[in-house]
Design an enzyme around this catalytic site. Structure first.
Site, PDB file in Angstrom:
ATOM      1  CB  CYS A  79      -0.801   0.105   1.387  1.00 28.75           C
ATOM      2  SG  CYS A  79      -0.296   0.094   2.877  1.00 28.75           S
ATOM      3  CG  HIS A  80       0.754   6.004   0.562  1.00 29.97           C
ATOM      4  ND1 HIS A  80       0.347   7.207   1.065  1.00 29.97           N
ATOM      5  CD2 HIS A  80       2.149   6.245  -0.057  1.00 29.97           C
ATOM      6  CE1 HIS A  80       1.125   8.316   0.767  1.00 29.97           C
ATOM      7  NE2 HIS A  80       2.266   7.659  -0.094  1.00 29.97           N
TER       8      HIS A  80
END
Length: 121
Positions: A79-80
């Site tokens: 993810c981020h």
């Protein structure tokens, strides 16, 4: 406990994961960010298969993932910054997936440690 994989060690994990797969099969990087995030910054497939599936869709599609990949297929969640992907990795493990790791620090760490051409946001 889900193993935390530092992006700088991803290539070694990928190569080791390939050893247990059929010759044409590749480990999967499961990007659980929203589509706009994937468009903003994304890893390039290199000896792995990239599958973008937003976190919110995982519960409804976990059976599809199991049917498509198999419960023993190596999956690295991304993810981020690594928090959403850790939640997804835990969910997948609780759903019977055996070979799940979390890419610690997410796409942001990937940009810093593996591929500086990946945009940071």
């Amino acid at each position: 406990m889900i193993p935390q994989l530092n992006p700088s060690r991803f290539a070694a994990w990928r190569d080791q994961a390939k050893e247990g797969l059929a010759p044409a099969a590749l480990p999967v990087v499961l990007d659980v960010r929203e589509p706009w995030e994937v468009q903003t910054a994304s890893v390039r497939e290199d000896g792995f298969r990239l599958l973008a599936l937003p976190m919110r869709e995982i519960p409804a599609r976990v059976a599809e993932l199991r049917d498509t990949l198999g419960a023993d297929h190596p999956i690295a969640c991304l993810c981020h910054h690594g928090m959403r992907s850790l939640q997804v990795a835990n969910y997948l493990a609780q759903s019977g997936f055996a070979e799940v790791v979390n890419l610690q620090g997410g796409i942001d760490a990937w940009s810093q440690q593996v591929d500086p051409s990946v945009a940071r946001y």
